[in-house]
Design an enzyme around this catalytic site. Structure first.
Site, PDB file in Angstrom:
ATOM      1  N   TYR A   1      -6.572  24.369  -0.875  1.00 21.27           N
ATOM      2  CA  TYR A   1      -5.506  23.486  -1.353  1.00 21.27           C
ATOM      3  C   TYR A   1      -5.959  22.023  -1.389  1.00 21.27           C
ATOM      4  O   TYR A   1      -5.834  21.345  -2.411  1.00 21.27           O
ATOM      5  CB  TYR A   1      -4.238  23.613  -0.485  1.00 21.27           C
ATOM      6  CG  TYR A   1      -3.359  22.412  -0.696  1.00 21.27           C
ATOM      7  CD1 TYR A   1      -2.645  22.274  -1.885  1.00 21.27           C
ATOM      8  CD2 TYR A   1      -3.320  21.365   0.223  1.00 21.27           C
ATOM      9  CE1 TYR A   1      -1.900  21.143  -2.142  1.00 21.27           C
ATOM     10  CE2 TYR A   1      -2.584  20.226  -0.025  1.00 21.27           C
ATOM     11  CZ  TYR A   1      -1.873  20.118  -1.210  1.00 21.27           C
ATOM     12  OH  TYR A   1      -1.161  18.995  -1.471  1.00 21.27           O
TER      13      TYR A   1
ATOM     14  N   ASP B   1       0.769  23.588  -3.102  1.00 19.79           N
ATOM     15  CA  ASP B   1       1.414  23.370  -1.803  1.00 19.79           C
ATOM     16  C   ASP B   1       2.847  23.857  -1.886  1.00 19.79           C
ATOM     17  O   ASP B   1       3.269  24.413  -2.912  1.00 19.79           O
ATOM     18  CB  ASP B   1       1.314  21.895  -1.374  1.00 19.79           C
ATOM     19  CG  ASP B   1       2.336  21.024  -2.088  1.00 19.79           C
ATOM     20  OD1 ASP B   1       2.778  21.409  -3.200  1.00 19.79           O
ATOM     21  OD2 ASP B   1       2.704  19.971  -1.542  1.00 19.79           O
TER      22      ASP B   1
ATOM     23  N   GLU C   1      -4.458  12.793   1.897  1.00 16.94           N
ATOM     24  CA  GLU C   1      -4.249  14.232   1.742  1.00 16.94           C
ATOM     25  C   GLU C   1      -4.367  14.963   3.084  1.00 16.94           C
ATOM     26  O   GLU C   1      -3.648  15.926   3.336  1.00 16.94           O
ATOM     27  CB  GLU C   1      -5.214  14.825   0.720  1.00 16.94           C
ATOM     28  CG  GLU C   1      -4.860  14.477  -0.735  1.00 16.94           C
ATOM     29  CD  GLU C   1      -3.482  14.994  -1.165  1.00 16.94           C
ATOM     30  OE1 GLU C   1      -2.962  15.965  -0.581  1.00 16.94           O
ATOM     31  OE2 GLU C   1      -2.902  14.391  -2.084  1.00 16.94           O
TER      32      GLU C   1
HETATM   33  N1  ADE Z   1       1.873  15.994  -0.614  1.00 19.19           N
HETATM   34  C1  ADE Z   1       0.570  16.290  -0.622  1.00 19.19           C
HETATM   35  N2  ADE Z   1      -0.125  15.394  -1.291  1.00 19.19           N
HETATM   36  C2  ADE Z   1       0.765  14.465  -1.721  1.00 19.19           C
HETATM   37  C3  ADE Z   1       0.666  13.275  -2.464  1.00 19.19           C
HETATM   38  N3  ADE Z   1      -0.523  12.847  -2.862  1.00 19.19           N
HETATM   39  N4  ADE Z   1       1.792  12.590  -2.736  1.00 19.19           N
HETATM   40  C4  ADE Z   1       2.974  13.046  -2.294  1.00 19.19           C
HETATM   41  N5  ADE Z   1       3.122  14.139  -1.586  1.00 19.19           N
HETATM   42  C5  ADE Z   1       2.038  14.860  -1.302  1.00 19.19           C
END
Ligand code: ADE
Length: 331
Positions: free
Chosen positions: A118, A136, A35
């Site tokens: 977030y 997001d 993340e």
């Molecule tokens: N963008 C943010 N977290 C994500 C995730 N776990 N998988 C795909 N895109 C992401």
């Protein structure tokens, strides 16, 4: 929750979900690393580098006891290096204050460096299976199209089921990246097409309303390359931005000429500009880079002489690798 919609979303996800490297593990540490990397870097770039980072720092304890420099080196190429420093600080904080257990509540997660609202909510949902609503850009886009709204936040709870919140969130990421793309959304293949207010009226691309993009400023950067016995001279950067990374001595200015003048003030006499032109975009800056062979010796005291190999494996930014890659073998 709109059960019909989450059922469709989840059965699509069960068939189509991407086999991303961070989905192989249920380890909260592994998911936390992903993340942080995904905050400002695309899935494709993160997917290419994620496993090497985890192999180097397989668990929180390994990360916490490493030196900051090693973490920066493993972060090389991902950009936004402050994230690596924060990740490392957070690992140390978790070991010191919580015996190595990553916290699960919103409030505690937000005390970790680099974890905001977030990311805390993404972790709650994806790593800990809690009902949480990370917003997001992908989820904002999907939600604002589905409900044809400019204020998607209040609608998001309808899209996340209480039974499988982490999968709903991951499904929304995948839907946003694979089908519900910013441009040219693939509405015909979307599992939620018949539920989508924007698609029904052919207005998917109108949502969400786009903020005007900030123009990137053009900045000229002059870099001095000192080469002796096959080694390049690098110094450690001391500035808020990219601090601690190794770099060629360099100066910036509003014109190539001014950048060169400032570089000379820093390192003394320079050779003739090398016939390579490099451009590099970072955050809100477009860099135009000129490279000069360094001549003096006074400037090259506080730093390190590195072979090309050593340089590639050190804590350097993509720009430094780009410059090294563009250098002629001899001059
Ligand atoms: N963008 C943010 N977290 C994500 C995730 N776990 N998988 C795909 N895109 C992401």
């Amino acid at each position: 929750v709109d059960k019909r919609v989450t059922d469709r979303l989840l059965s699509w996800f069960d068939k189509e979900k991407r086999a991303l490297p961070w989905r192989k593990s249920r380890d909260p540490y592994a998911i936390w690393v992903s993340e942080i990397m995904l905050q400002q870097t695309t899935v494709a770039v993160v997917a290419a580098r994620y496993e090497a980072f985890l192999a180097r720092f397989p668990d929180l304890a390994a990360l916490a006891r490493s030196r900051p420099d090693a973490v920066l080196a493993a972060w090389s190429g991902l950009g936004y290096y402050q994230r690596a420093r924060n990740l490392h600080r957070a690992a140390r904080q978790i070991v010191r204050q919580r015996g190595g257990a990553i916290p699960e509540s919103l409030e505690e997660l937000k005390t970790l460096p680099g974890v905001g609202e977030y990311t805390a909510n993404a972790l709650r949902a994806v790593a800990f299976g809690q009902f949480a609503l990370p917003m997001d850009a992908n989820i904002r886009r999907v939600t604002s199209r589905l409900f044809a709204t400019r204020a998607p936040r209040s609608f998001l709870p309808r899209l996340v089921s209480r039974e499988r919140p982490g999968d709903c969130v991951a499904a929304l990421f995948d839907l946003g990246q694979l089908l519900c793309r910013p441009r040219n959304p693939d509405c015909p293949n979307c599992p939620l097409r018949s539920d989508c207010r924007a698609a029904r009226t052919g207005r998917a691309s109108d949502f969400p309303p786009r903020p005007a993009r900030k123009a990137r400023r053009v900045i000229h950067l002059a870099a001095a390359v000192f080469l002796r016995n096959g080694r390049y001279f690098l110094r450690r950067r001391r500035s808020s931005w990219l601090s601690g990374l190794w770099e060629f001595p360099a100066a910036e200015g509003p014109s190539a000429r001014e950048a060169r003048r400032r570089l000379m003030a820093l390192v003394g006499d320079l050779g003739r500009r090398l016939p390579v032109e490099i451009r590099h975009a970072v955050v809100n800056r477009n860099l135009r880079i000129s490279i000069y062979p360094g001549k003096g010796s006074a400037a090259v005291s506080q730093g390190r002489w590195m072979t090309r190999r050593a340089l590639e494996g050190s804590a350097v930014s993509s720009l430094v690798k780009k410059i090294a890659g563009a250098l002629p073998q001899e001059w």
